[in-house]
Design a protein around this motif. Structure first.
Motif, PDB file in Angstrom:
ATOM      1  N   GLN A 130       0.827  -1.201   0.000  1.00  0.00           N
ATOM      2  CA  GLN A 130       0.000   0.000   0.000  1.00  0.00           C
ATOM      3  C   GLN A 130       0.867   1.258   0.000  1.00  0.00           C
ATOM      4  O   GLN A 130       0.570   2.237  -0.712  1.00  0.00           O
TER       5      GLN A 130
ATOM      6  N   GLU B 193       2.191   1.991  -3.416  1.00  0.00           N
ATOM      7  CA  GLU B 193       1.166   2.555  -4.305  1.00  0.00           C
ATOM      8  C   GLU B 193       0.882   4.007  -3.950  1.00  0.00           C
ATOM      9  O   GLU B 193       0.727   4.858  -4.850  1.00  0.00           O
TER      10      GLU B 193
ATOM     11  N   TYR C  89      -5.071   3.890   5.305  1.00  0.00           N
ATOM     12  CA  TYR C  89      -4.968   5.000   4.378  1.00  0.00           C
ATOM     13  C   TYR C  89      -6.359   5.500   3.967  1.00  0.00           C
ATOM     14  O   TYR C  89      -7.243   4.732   3.616  1.00  0.00           O
TER      15      TYR C  89
ATOM     16  N   LEU D 261      -8.428   2.536   2.068  1.00  0.00           N
ATOM     17  CA  LEU D 261      -7.781   1.242   1.804  1.00  0.00           C
ATOM     18  C   LEU D 261      -7.806   0.406   3.082  1.00  0.00           C
ATOM     19  O   LEU D 261      -7.151   0.747   4.084  1.00  0.00           O
TER      20      LEU D 261
ATOM     21  N   TYR E 272      -6.157  -4.746   1.692  1.00  0.00           N
ATOM     22  CA  TYR E 272      -6.051  -4.281   0.300  1.00  0.00           C
ATOM     23  C   TYR E 272      -4.671  -4.619  -0.234  1.00  0.00           C
ATOM     24  O   TYR E 272      -3.678  -4.489   0.495  1.00  0.00           O
TER      25      TYR E 272
ATOM     26  N   PRO F 213     -11.190  -1.859  -2.085  1.00  0.00           N
ATOM     27  CA  PRO F 213     -11.143  -0.550  -1.425  1.00  0.00           C
ATOM     28  C   PRO F 213     -12.542   0.063  -1.386  1.00  0.00           C
ATOM     29  O   PRO F 213     -13.434  -0.327  -2.138  1.00  0.00           O
TER      30      PRO F 213
ATOM     31  N   PRO G 266      -2.677  -3.476  -7.180  1.00  0.00           N
ATOM     32  CA  PRO G 266      -2.915  -2.044  -7.007  1.00  0.00           C
ATOM     33  C   PRO G 266      -3.826  -1.524  -8.131  1.00  0.00           C
ATOM     34  O   PRO G 266      -3.599  -1.818  -9.306  1.00  0.00           O
TER      35      PRO G 266
END
Length: 228
Positions: free
Chosen positions: A4, A7, A27, A56, A60, A65, A98
């Motif tokens: 994460q 990304e 996030y 997220l 994830y 999401p 992602p």
């Protein structure tokens, strides 16, 4: 979490001026997405944009999401519904990898299409109004085209007017000369028949030299008798 973070770093690099990170564990970010400018004199009237809220979860990208449209501009309910469908489709297609950049790209393409359609609808409506105006102007200059129906209507009115002129005017009605309905009909019918007979007889007369020779002979005889 490391995946994460990678990304999120990539998204910060791509959308450095617009992305907003609200929290990091988990996030939560907000990403504005605008349609590309359209080359038109009044293009601002057709620009579209949205803001999406992205959360997220810890699992994830194996877990979907949570993405919602939180703000929008120049979009109707139907168009918002279309964009939400695009989001759901992309989540299902990219589950396990992602996907935020892929989703934002699809949404921007959709906004571009919506803006272009708005411009096209405006132009089509303007062309329609212009075409109708030109047709009305052409119709005014050329006149109404003659059709079988319009000719029959004209002929009916023409015959009625001609018949009204052929019928002799009715006499002034008094107690002494008042006509019954039957007498009025017979008199007008006779007048019409008489005029038709005159027209028919005139059409049968043949104009020849002999019609004038007899008058000339009579004139000569009259002159000789006067001299005697």
């Amino acid at each position: 979490m490391e995946e994460q973070e990678l990304e999120i770093d990539a998204l910060k690099s791509i959308y450095s001026d617009t992305i907003e990170i609200l929290s990091e564990n988990p996030y939560h970010l907000v990403l504005p997405i605008n349609s590309q400018p359209i080359e038109s004199e009044d293009s601002p009237d057709f620009d579209t944009k949205i803001s999406i809220s992205i959360k997220l979860p810890r699992g994830y990208p194996e877990i979907s999401p949570e993405i919602k449209i939180t703000d929008f501009d120049n979009l109707c309910d139907f168009e918002i519904e279309h964009l939400n469908e695009k989001i759901s489709e992309e989540i299902q297609e990219n589950l396990g990898m992602p996907m935020i950049f892929a989703i934002s790209s699809v949404l921007q393409d959709a906004l571009n299409s919506i803006s272009e359609n708005k411009v096209k609808e405006r132009d089509d409506e303007a062309d329609k109004v212009k075409r109708l105006h030109e047709e009305e102007e052409l119709k005014r200059l050329v006149g109404t085209p003659v059709t079988v129906q319009s000719f029959l209507e004209w002929k009916k009115a023409f015959d009625a007017e001609r018949f009204s002129k052929m019928v002799t005017p009715a006499a002034v009605v008094t107690d002494e000369n008042k006509l019954s309905g039957r007498q009025f009909f017979i008199r007008n019918a006779n007048a019409v028949n008489s005029e038709l007979e005159i027209e028919a007889s005139l059409s049968c007369v043949e104009i020849t030299e002999s019609l004038f020779q007899e008058d000339d002979i009579c004139s000569d005889d009259c002159l000789s008798s006067e001299s005697d």
